[in-house]
Design an enzyme around this catalytic site. Sequence first.
Site, PDB file in Angstrom:
ATOM      1  CG  HIS A   1      -0.414   0.256   2.515  1.00 15.76           C
ATOM      2  ND1 HIS A   1      -0.155  -0.752   3.429  1.00 15.76           N
ATOM      3  CD2 HIS A   1      -0.037   1.409   3.143  1.00 15.76           C
ATOM      4  CE1 HIS A   1       0.334  -0.224   4.543  1.00 15.76           C
ATOM      5  NE2 HIS A   1       0.426   1.085   4.389  1.00 15.76           N
TER       6      HIS A   1
ATOM      7  CG  ASP B   1      -0.204  -4.041   2.757  1.00 15.26           C
ATOM      8  OD1 ASP B   1       0.117  -3.437   1.707  1.00 15.26           O
ATOM      9  OD2 ASP B   1      -0.453  -3.465   3.826  1.00 15.26           O
TER      10      ASP B   1
ATOM     11  CB  SER C   1       3.083   1.774   6.116  1.00 13.07           C
ATOM     12  OG  SER C   1       1.891   1.895   6.833  1.00 13.07           O
TER      13      SER C   1
END
Length: 331
Positions: A71, A101, A176
């Site tokens: 992402h 992911d 992230s």
Amino acid sequence: MRIQNLLKILLFCFLLVSVVGADEEEKRVNAIALARPSVVSIRTYKKSSSEPGIGSGVIIRSNGVILTNFHVIKNADVIKVTTVDEKAFTAQILHLAPQHDLALLKVNGTGFKAARIGSSERVKLGQTAIAIGDPLGFTSSVTIGTVGGTGRTVKMKGIDYQSLIQTDAAINPGSSGGALIDLDGKVIGINTLVYTGPKNWKRAQGLGFAISIDHAMMVTKALMQRIPEKVTSTPWLGIKGTTVTRDLSESYGLGTKRGVLIRSVVPASPAEAAGLRSGDVLVRADGDLITGLPDLGEMMSARSAGDVVQFEVQRDKKTRTVEVKLDVSSR
């Protein structure tokens, strides 16, 4: 006498706690020093957005292979990576695993500091967990917490996350893809998400989760056995253009009857960095005439990433010279 003995015991306990605390702090400091050089900043650029996306990544091989979340780089036109010593690179997509992911990127070069990979199987509840990344764009930030759970599952944005490590080390947008490490400086997880509960629940204070490193490396191993998505050394300019015709020249008042009219410039591309913009006409490259897109394509095929090209540019019916340093394309 008893009071003196009691005071001695209390003093001993105080000194013991102080020594243990100092030892714990030294371990944290050393672990962070070991791991930080392997965590990179990621900035992504899209034609549809004026603001870059922010994220982090972990170098897992010294030849420039980087592990991050899918992402973080989803739909990006350009991916820029900056190391802790402020060296910037254009990253190319090596492999994608959107169902997990996860994504693998590649930057050109050697001698990168690869992360020390730990084992999430050995992670214990209550142990220290240190998150390193770029929360809200604050480069190479460090937050410290504990492991609050292992083997967690969360369903979010269409992804069934498995084998997650729960932590109260602060994780925010930009974290992230960064590293969750232990006190040995080894990566035990890839920082991934903050969960605030189901939609119909009262919004909770976010719980931080990292994909366990065992799961991430299992996916990585499988991906590395496949053919790469696209890694090339072909140089890239970063424009969309049209061959200039007489009609086009007269319609737009270009001031030249041949060349390549730039329709748009990709954000963070070599063209943008050099100052080229929509409406410019590329007339010559290193002195060679550009009559249209075929000439530009032929010129590019004879160059390499890193080459500097001098373009003669027609802008507002005036001629100027613009130097462009070519680069590789992220896609």
